[in-house]
Design an enzyme around this catalytic site. Sequence first.
Site, PDB file in Angstrom:
ATOM      1  N   HIS A 160      -8.645  -1.922  -0.023  1.00  0.00           N
ATOM      2  CA  HIS A 160      -7.415  -2.360  -0.499  1.00  0.00           C
ATOM      3  C   HIS A 160      -8.195  -3.587  -0.405  1.00  0.00           C
ATOM      4  O   HIS A 160      -9.183  -3.861  -0.406  1.00  0.00           O
ATOM      5  CB  HIS A 160      -7.036  -2.252   1.546  1.00  0.00           C
ATOM      6  CG  HIS A 160      -6.116  -1.615   1.443  1.00  0.00           C
ATOM      7  ND1 HIS A 160      -4.551  -1.168   1.855  1.00  0.00           N
ATOM      8  CD2 HIS A 160      -6.106  -0.768   2.703  1.00  0.00           C
ATOM      9  CE1 HIS A 160      -4.425  -0.857   2.913  1.00  0.00           C
ATOM     10  NE2 HIS A 160      -5.522   0.119   3.331  1.00  0.00           N
ATOM     11  N   ASP A 205      -2.415  -7.560  -5.084  1.00  0.00           N
ATOM     12  CA  ASP A 205      -3.314  -6.616  -4.523  1.00  0.00           C
ATOM     13  C   ASP A 205      -3.969  -4.974  -5.499  1.00  0.00           C
ATOM     14  O   ASP A 205      -3.001  -5.339  -6.996  1.00  0.00           O
ATOM     15  CB  ASP A 205      -1.622  -5.928  -4.215  1.00  0.00           C
ATOM     16  CG  ASP A 205      -1.819  -5.400  -3.005  1.00  0.00           C
ATOM     17  OD1 ASP A 205      -3.602  -5.293  -2.280  1.00  0.00           O
ATOM     18  OD2 ASP A 205      -1.540  -4.700  -1.802  1.00  0.00           O
ATOM     19  N   HIS A 208      -5.450  -0.886  -5.139  1.00  0.00           N
ATOM     20  CA  HIS A 208      -5.650   0.031  -3.960  1.00  0.00           C
ATOM     21  C   HIS A 208      -6.340   1.091  -4.541  1.00  0.00           C
ATOM     22  O   HIS A 208      -6.173   1.901  -5.655  1.00  0.00           O
ATOM     23  CB  HIS A 208      -4.707   0.735  -3.773  1.00  0.00           C
ATOM     24  CG  HIS A 208      -3.646  -0.305  -2.346  1.00  0.00           C
ATOM     25  ND1 HIS A 208      -2.612  -0.460  -3.007  1.00  0.00           N
ATOM     26  CD2 HIS A 208      -3.908  -0.720  -0.951  1.00  0.00           C
ATOM     27  CE1 HIS A 208      -2.541  -1.693  -2.133  1.00  0.00           C
ATOM     28  NE2 HIS A 208      -2.992  -1.572  -0.801  1.00  0.00           N
ATOM     29  N   ARG A 228       6.967 -11.598   4.810  1.00  0.00           N
ATOM     30  CA  ARG A 228       5.465 -11.884   5.787  1.00  0.00           C
ATOM     31  C   ARG A 228       6.184 -12.727   7.194  1.00  0.00           C
ATOM     32  O   ARG A 228       7.041 -14.302   6.538  1.00  0.00           O
ATOM     33  CB  ARG A 228       4.931 -11.332   6.808  1.00  0.00           C
ATOM     34  CG  ARG A 228       3.977 -10.125   5.636  1.00  0.00           C
ATOM     35  CD  ARG A 228       2.586 -10.718   5.373  1.00  0.00           C
ATOM     36  NE  ARG A 228       1.747  -9.922   4.354  1.00  0.00           N
ATOM     37  CZ  ARG A 228       1.245  -9.520   4.828  1.00  0.00           C
ATOM     38  NH1 ARG A 228       0.349 -10.134   5.199  1.00  0.00           N
ATOM     39  NH2 ARG A 228       0.731  -8.376   3.901  1.00  0.00           N
ATOM     40  N   GLN A 260       0.867 -10.762  -3.650  1.00  0.00           N
ATOM     41  CA  GLN A 260      -0.410 -10.701  -3.756  1.00  0.00           C
ATOM     42  C   GLN A 260      -1.288 -10.152  -5.324  1.00  0.00           C
ATOM     43  O   GLN A 260       0.131  -9.015  -5.690  1.00  0.00           O
ATOM     44  CB  GLN A 260      -0.490  -9.553  -2.371  1.00  0.00           C
ATOM     45  CG  GLN A 260      -0.582  -9.833  -1.336  1.00  0.00           C
ATOM     46  CD  GLN A 260      -0.317  -8.848  -0.834  1.00  0.00           C
ATOM     47  OE1 GLN A 260      -0.218  -7.533  -0.201  1.00  0.00           O
ATOM     48  NE2 GLN A 260      -0.795  -8.892   0.977  1.00  0.00           N
ATOM     49  N   CYS A 306       0.732  -1.242   0.311  1.00  0.00           N
ATOM     50  CA  CYS A 306      -0.163  -0.050   0.132  1.00  0.00           C
ATOM     51  C   CYS A 306       0.893   0.829   0.009  1.00  0.00           C
ATOM     52  O   CYS A 306       0.397   2.503  -0.596  1.00  0.00           O
ATOM     53  CB  CYS A 306      -0.733   0.172   1.042  1.00  0.00           C
ATOM     54  SG  CYS A 306      -1.112  -1.045   2.157  1.00  0.00           S
ATOM     55  N   LYS A 309     -13.986  -5.146   7.092  1.00  0.00           N
ATOM     56  CA  LYS A 309     -14.134  -5.763   5.304  1.00  0.00           C
ATOM     57  C   LYS A 309     -14.625  -7.085   5.074  1.00  0.00           C
ATOM     58  O   LYS A 309     -15.721  -6.858   6.091  1.00  0.00           O
ATOM     59  CB  LYS A 309     -11.742  -6.423   5.576  1.00  0.00           C
ATOM     60  CG  LYS A 309     -12.149  -7.760   6.468  1.00  0.00           C
ATOM     61  CD  LYS A 309     -10.640  -8.409   6.978  1.00  0.00           C
ATOM     62  CE  LYS A 309     -10.574  -9.031   7.584  1.00  0.00           C
ATOM     63  NZ  LYS A 309      -9.575 -10.648   7.669  1.00  0.00           N
TER      64      LYS A 309
END
Length: 643
Positions: free
Chosen positions: A514, A386, A388, A366, A384, A337, A468
């Site tokens: 997200h 991902d 945004h 991670r 990911q 992000c 979420k």
Amino acid sequence: MSHLKFSDGTSQEFSLGESYLEILKAYDKKLLKKSVALKVEGVATDLRAVPDASTESISVEPILLASPEGLDIYRHSTAHVMAEAVTSLFDGVKLGIGPTIDNGFYYDFGVEKPFTPEDLVKIDARMREIIKGNHKFEPQKMNKAEALSFFKEAGQEYKEEIIADIPDDTVGVYTQGSFTDLCRGPHLPSTGYIQAFKLTSAAGAYWRGDEKRPMLQRIYATAWGTKAELKEHLRLMEEALKRDHRKIGRALDLFSTSEEIGAGLVLWHPKGATVRGIIEDFWKSEHRKYDYDIIYTPHLARVDLWKTSGHWDFYQENLFSPMDLDGQEYIVRPMNCPFHIEIYKSHLRSYRDLPIRYAELGTVYRYERSGVLHGLLRVRGFTQDDAHLFTTPDQLEGEIGGVLDFTLYILKSFGFNDFDIYLSTRPDKYVGSLDDWARAEGALKGALDSSGLDYMIDPGEGVFYGPKIDIKIKDVIGRSWQCSTIQVDFNLPERFDVTYRNEEGGESRPIMIHRALMGSLERFFGCLVEHYAGAFPLWLAPVQAVILTVTDRNNEYAEEVRKKLRRAGFRIELDIRNEKLGFKIREAELQKVPYALVIGDKETESGTVAPRSKEAGAMDAMALDEFMELMEKENIPRGGELS
RNA sequence: GCCCAUGUAGCUCAGUUGGCAGAGCACUUCCUUGGUAAGGAAGAGGUCUCCGGUUCAAUUCCGGACAUGGGCUCCA
């Protein structure tokens, strides 16, 4: 005279002191045989209970073993039998909890030494004795003080703790044989009702799930109404084991991990990488179609970024340690992000620019604790899918709706058609104002409601910066996999001071969404492997067809066929090894290749191929063009277009 | 991270009550040219996960590390 009234309108008289068991015996013996308990005025009750004869009419409904509730009671009673067996075999056993779970139950025990496989055999045998003894489950009410002193005397400190937490004045206690356990019930009338069970495994489990508290020993087990059902269940478990993506990953040469490289870091072999590449290509083209901008950002950044974002405070123990570069601390990124935010902030943005949708296949790292790593499903480095979205408050709900539609479309393209949808709300540990949280939860809920999809609320399961929507996909054998997530975030725009110029010429704060559709490519791929048991549909298959020659006279023509198919863009392998056809077919079959193309003298002479479909078996020989047409038709995602 | 189990050839797994290790598949070579799920023969292949300790001797026993598996906890 009082009577029981059944839901079908019939009734049965009874007299003072008769239990439901006795009354039902007079009413319908066959029904009684199928029942494990009954609902009295809607409340689940023991068959052994005695109805209040001063009430003239009591409405009842038997709980059948065949019903989910009945099976639950049955399993719970089996758990009590297990507890009795363990208590009788070992000294000083402290009882924890023994709930039912999907397909079975467990019981937690505080014991000196962990259970060995031999212990489980002994426990199993003792349980069978107890069942054979057909001991009654005798329900009893105790007032709380009484119960507390009873369990204290028995040395059952965990039970004491549970009782102390029960708000009622009285608690339920059940006794079978010489074994007494705290329980709200109801239970089977007696242990002899139990027909089929199996202890499946033993493992450590923290008391009350708290790692600061003692570790108890948990025994997992399953129980079924009949031996046939138990057998079927065990067969399904084996089936699931065969689909294990780790096993298939090795057998089909899709991926591996290596101790040399480090735990939780995935090596994508050519075949796995081919499938991943197809997924990525599809992902990119669909994102372009649906108005996302695709970006690339670095894997490494100054740690300050994560201090600003809040991740440093919330997830420090899951970040890889910083490295010092020119006196600045850098870390490998755990999230994408902040990078997307920096791109947003590289210009002054107008309300006319919004919504802005940035998407990236962003690889993150991670540090997961060693005990949680699992195949591709839980790793330390993953990518990911991902994105945004930066929106104005007015656009928020509409954008969430759009993301929801897009998510389901993508998932369906991969052959997933069953979903469980959850709305997760504010957790205990959170940042931001209650007002923002309420707005965010409202927007998610609004989008879900107008989508018409069924969903459940998961209270307190949101992320620290916002609520979420999680979408769990169900695979062909009914297992759930958490992949997609859509999160609303008021917090990061605030922390990074993200703004846009509004219609009045002032500054406003955008809201961020997200979202990840597949979650991580690693996990999604693992899930796909298990869903298809390694037999990918044509559009995903790493090898779409393998050409098998009958004799080496056919090699030249086979090579020609391979070339044509390759040039047409298909993924083709050629097997000209000096082996018999049956051997080659077996191999193609085990490698789960959708088509095998047999080429012998006949095909070579007539310029045809003889396809063999993995699904349908041998087909008639056909011209190569015809086969290519057939492949072309089949070579598409299964989703269908979004409107 | 915690509890338990496991770690032997590329893969699946035997085995050694402590005495320089085995099978099947895969691999290589040869024979076989065979039409829809395993043709035959020979050969090669292992620092028994790693590091320490005990012992005349350790793959085997003990300790530790690492990895994997089943759980717990966790999963932005």
